[in-house]
Design a protein around this motif. Structure first.
Motif, PDB file in Angstrom:
ATOM      1  N   VAL A 140       0.846  -1.199   0.000  1.00 35.40           N
ATOM      2  CA  VAL A 140       0.000   0.000   0.000  1.00 35.40           C
ATOM      3  C   VAL A 140       0.877   1.243   0.000  1.00 35.40           C
ATOM      4  N   SER A 141       1.942   1.222   0.802  1.00 32.62           N
ATOM      5  CA  SER A 141       2.865   2.363   0.846  1.00 32.62           C
ATOM      6  C   SER A 141       3.444   2.640  -0.530  1.00 32.62           C
ATOM      7  N   ALA A 142       3.906   1.582  -1.206  1.00 33.52           N
ATOM      8  CA  ALA A 142       4.482   1.752  -2.544  1.00 33.52           C
ATOM      9  C   ALA A 142       3.445   2.291  -3.522  1.00 33.52           C
ATOM     10  N   THR A 143       2.214   1.802  -3.428  1.00 31.50           N
ATOM     11  CA  THR A 143       1.146   2.258  -4.317  1.00 31.50           C
ATOM     12  C   THR A 143       0.840   3.733  -4.097  1.00 31.50           C
ATOM     13  N   MET A 144       1.005   4.190  -2.854  1.00 29.35           N
ATOM     14  CA  MET A 144       0.750   5.597  -2.527  1.00 29.35           C
ATOM     15  C   MET A 144       1.959   6.490  -2.801  1.00 29.35           C
ATOM     16  N   GLY A 145       3.050   5.909  -3.290  1.00 29.23           N
ATOM     17  CA  GLY A 145       4.254   6.690  -3.537  1.00 29.23           C
ATOM     18  C   GLY A 145       5.114   6.885  -2.313  1.00 29.23           C
ATOM     19  N   LYS A 146       4.848   6.119  -1.258  1.00 27.06           N
ATOM     20  CA  LYS A 146       5.629   6.193  -0.029  1.00 27.06           C
ATOM     21  C   LYS A 146       6.715   5.114  -0.033  1.00 27.06           C
ATOM     22  N   LYS A 173       8.840  -7.639  -2.148  1.00 26.99           N
ATOM     23  CA  LYS A 173       9.782  -6.587  -2.549  1.00 26.99           C
ATOM     24  C   LYS A 173       9.677  -6.329  -4.044  1.00 26.99           C
ATOM     25  N   MET A 174       9.532  -7.408  -4.806  1.00 28.02           N
ATOM     26  CA  MET A 174       9.393  -7.270  -6.251  1.00 28.02           C
ATOM     27  C   MET A 174       8.094  -6.537  -6.599  1.00 28.02           C
ATOM     28  N   SER A 175       7.007  -6.891  -5.912  1.00 33.27           N
ATOM     29  CA  SER A 175       5.725  -6.234  -6.180  1.00 33.27           C
ATOM     30  C   SER A 175       5.784  -4.754  -5.829  1.00 33.27           C
ATOM     31  N   ALA A 176       6.413  -4.440  -4.695  1.00 37.77           N
ATOM     32  CA  ALA A 176       6.534  -3.037  -4.302  1.00 37.77           C
ATOM     33  C   ALA A 176       7.393  -2.263  -5.299  1.00 37.77           C
ATOM     34  N   ALA A 177       8.455  -2.893  -5.793  1.00 37.77           N
ATOM     35  CA  ALA A 177       9.311  -2.235  -6.780  1.00 37.77           C
ATOM     36  C   ALA A 177       8.554  -1.950  -8.067  1.00 37.77           C
ATOM     37  N   MET A 178       7.686  -2.863  -8.483  1.00 39.63           N
ATOM     38  CA  MET A 178       6.911  -2.624  -9.701  1.00 39.63           C
ATOM     39  C   MET A 178       5.934  -1.476  -9.509  1.00 39.63           C
ATOM     40  N   GLU A 179       5.342  -1.361  -8.309  1.00 37.70           N
ATOM     41  CA  GLU A 179       4.445  -0.239  -8.064  1.00 37.70           C
ATOM     42  C   GLU A 179       5.199   1.088  -8.098  1.00 37.70           C
ATOM     43  N   ARG A 180       6.476   1.044  -7.792  1.00 41.58           N
ATOM     44  CA  ARG A 180       7.304   2.253  -7.838  1.00 41.58           C
ATOM     45  C   ARG A 180       7.980   2.417  -9.206  1.00 41.58           C
ATOM     46  N   GLY A 204      14.180  -2.532 -13.026  1.00 42.40           N
ATOM     47  CA  GLY A 204      15.539  -3.017 -12.843  1.00 42.40           C
ATOM     48  C   GLY A 204      15.712  -3.721 -11.515  1.00 42.40           C
ATOM     49  N   GLN A 205      15.078  -3.195 -10.472  1.00 42.75           N
ATOM     50  CA  GLN A 205      15.185  -3.834  -9.161  1.00 42.75           C
ATOM     51  C   GLN A 205      14.509  -5.205  -9.171  1.00 42.75           C
ATOM     52  N   VAL A 206      13.377  -5.305  -9.870  1.00 48.36           N
ATOM     53  CA  VAL A 206      12.688  -6.598  -9.965  1.00 48.36           C
ATOM     54  C   VAL A 206      13.585  -7.629 -10.643  1.00 48.36           C
ATOM     55  N   LEU A 207      14.220  -7.240 -11.729  1.00 50.47           N
ATOM     56  CA  LEU A 207      15.068  -8.184 -12.462  1.00 50.47           C
ATOM     57  C   LEU A 207      16.354  -8.485 -11.708  1.00 50.47           C
ATOM     58  N   ASP A 208      16.791  -7.574 -10.843  1.00 50.47           N
ATOM     59  CA  ASP A 208      17.935  -7.860  -9.974  1.00 50.47           C
ATOM     60  C   ASP A 208      17.553  -8.881  -8.895  1.00 50.47           C
ATOM     61  N   LEU A 209      16.299  -8.798  -8.422  1.00 50.47           N
ATOM     62  CA  LEU A 209      15.845  -9.722  -7.380  1.00 50.47           C
ATOM     63  C   LEU A 209      15.507 -11.096  -7.938  1.00 50.47           C
ATOM     64  N   GLU A 210      15.153 -11.164  -9.220  1.00 49.40           N
ATOM     65  CA  GLU A 210      14.700 -12.421  -9.814  1.00 49.40           C
ATOM     66  C   GLU A 210      15.640 -13.591  -9.563  1.00 49.40           C
ATOM     67  N   PRO A 211      16.947 -13.457  -9.812  1.00 50.27           N
ATOM     68  CA  PRO A 211      17.813 -14.629  -9.607  1.00 50.27           C
ATOM     69  C   PRO A 211      18.040 -14.983  -8.137  1.00 50.27           C
ATOM     70  N   THR A 212      17.652 -14.111  -7.223  1.00 49.98           N
ATOM     71  CA  THR A 212      17.834 -14.397  -5.797  1.00 49.98           C
ATOM     72  C   THR A 212      16.697 -15.217  -5.215  1.00 49.98           C
ATOM     73  N   LEU A 213      15.624 -15.417  -5.995  1.00 43.58           N
ATOM     74  CA  LEU A 213      14.453 -16.123  -5.479  1.00 43.58           C
ATOM     75  C   LEU A 213      14.101 -17.277  -6.403  1.00 43.58           C
ATOM     76  N   SER A 214      14.132 -18.493  -5.861  1.00 42.50           N
ATOM     77  CA  SER A 214      13.688 -19.658  -6.621  1.00 42.50           C
ATOM     78  C   SER A 214      12.184 -19.813  -6.437  1.00 42.50           C
ATOM     79  N   PRO A 215      11.417 -19.883  -7.526  1.00 43.50           N
ATOM     80  CA  PRO A 215       9.972 -20.070  -7.379  1.00 43.50           C
ATOM     81  C   PRO A 215       9.611 -21.291  -6.548  1.00 43.50           C
ATOM     82  N   ALA A 216      10.459 -22.309  -6.562  1.00 41.54           N
ATOM     83  CA  ALA A 216      10.193 -23.517  -5.781  1.00 41.54           C
ATOM     84  C   ALA A 216      10.176 -23.239  -4.283  1.00 41.54           C
TER      85      ALA A 216
END
Length: 403
Positions: free
Chosen positions: A253-259, A299-306, A310-322
């Motif tokens: 919610v904070s990210a969506t509000m620009g906070k 964190k990825m969702s909040a980054a997309m709202e902001r 680039g931050q989302v794609l930086d986080l991608e390899p750090t998280l295994s969907p499994a």
């Protein structure tokens, strides 16, 4: 799923604006956008890919979010018809508090607790076709136990069941009925007095409020203040999971509000670090999807709202969907990656991510407005070799173009 070809959010914005007799400049000013940006949205040259923009446009036009996203299309999806068909019965059970014409003998509390766990797995994996038929008899039995028995165990199980009903209704676009269920969940939480159940109710309320134009401040207050108030009472694993999810909700919610979402993400990460050493607790109020992996996903969702792909794609390899313990969460991971690639105009990578999201949780991914928006945008702007292959078939499955 729809006979209206190649629909997208900007197209609906344009149609509603025209019916209202509002110029592009006036709507842009009301929504806090540039007129040229709004023109690109309406022409389908740019996807509306953030909650903040969708909410601003809905509020400026005086409509609901569903009016812009075409959420009613979900109810025409044959794969989830079994869920939508039971909603009128759910409404009757909730309004009457279980006093309906059902002559079955209610299941025992132990059987009901087992059924509630099964339903939770279906919901968290996005299998609404399997979930739907379970809800009415389970909720009816639950109401009967709290009316005829009223024991702490009955109220605890009832709270977990009605929370699951509310969450499923919200995710399928029945926000008003979900709010009614959330009120019943709060009644159960007050009876048990448990930290986990109170946190779960606030999480759900904040999610519902987040779907309403103009209600973001209330959504933030509901998640932020309750989380801060409950943190000192966190003891069990269920407490940690539900209060942790409440902080994740506050971050979004904070990210969506620009906070800045970081304080709540940091608090959620700290709570996740306590899970292994926490006692299990006896309450049914849990959220087993919470953990370190889920914190990274949010964190990825909040980054997309902001608008930070680039931050989302930086986080991608750090998280295994499994490592994400539910199919719907795994689908969300791939959707966020797809959003990031779309924002960077890498349509082939975006398509690959969205196909993986659909594979992880088909019913869940196909019903997501953001998936429809991204697929429709790519259909209008990607190279022809993409639109005639996997993308074209995906567009049919999500209802962007008619089958």
């Amino acid at each position: 799923m729809t006979d209206e070809p190649n629909t997208y959010i900007g197209q609906r914005v344009r149609a509603i604006r025209a019916r209202r007799g509002i110029t592009q400049q006036v709507l842009a000013d009301r929504a806090g956008l540039g007129r040229s940006v709004l023109a690109k949205y309406e022409a389908g040259l740019r996807p509306i890919d953030s909650r903040r923009t969708m909410l601003a446009l809905a509020q400026a036009l005086g409509v609901t979010l569903g009016d812009l996203t075409g959420h009613e299309q979900d109810k025409l999806d044959p794969s989830t018809a079994g869920f939508h068909s039971v909603v009128p019965e759910l409404e009757a059970v909730l309004w009457s508090q279980g006093n309906v014409t059902d002559t079955r003998l209610p299941r025992s509390l132990e059987e009901l607790a087992t059924a509630a766990k099964e339903a939770t797995l279906y919901r968290q994996n996005g299998d609404y076709a399997a979930l739907g038929p379970l809800l009415v008899p389970m909720l009816t039995d639950s109401f009967r136990h709290v009316r005829d028995n009223g024991s702490p165990q009955a109220w605890d199980i009832h709270g977990a069941i009605v929370y699951g009903v509310a969450s499923a209704l919200r995710s399928r676009g029945y926000e008003a009925l979900s709010w009614t269920a959330a009120q019943e969940s709060e009644r159960a939480a007050r009876e048990t007095g448990g930290t986990a159940s109170l946190a779960a109710v606030s999480y759900l309320r904040s999610q519902i409020l987040m779907s309403r134009p103009g209600a973001l401040p209330a959504a933030l207050e509901q998640s932020e203040q309750v989380a801060d108030r409950l943190v000192p009472d966190v003891r069990t694993r269920g407490d940690i999971e539900t209060v942790g999810m409440l902080h994740l909700q506050a971050s979004l919610v904070s990210a969506t509000m620009g906070k800045d979402p970081q304080p709540h993400l940091a608090e959620a990460a700290e709570q996740a670090g306590r899970l292994d050493d926490a006692p299990a607790g006896a309450s049914q109020a849990r959220n087993r999807t919470f953990g370190a992996a889920n914190v990274t996903l949010w964190k990825m969702s909040a980054a997309m709202e902001r608008r930070e792909p680039g931050q989302v794609l930086d986080l991608e390899p750090t998280l295994s969907p499994a490592d994400l313990p539910a199919d719907a969460r795994r689908a969300q991971f791939f959707v966020e990656v797809g959003r990031a690639h779309t924002m960077q105009r890498d349509h082939r990578s975006a398509l690959n991510a969205l196909l993986r999201a659909e594979h992880a949780a088909p019913q869940h991914a196909r019903a997501m407005p953001i998936v429809r928006e991204l697929v429709g945008h790519m259909m209008r702007t990607a190279r022809r070799d993409l639109t005639t292959g996997d993308l074209g078939r995906l567009a049919q499955r999500v209802g962007v173009v008619p089958v």
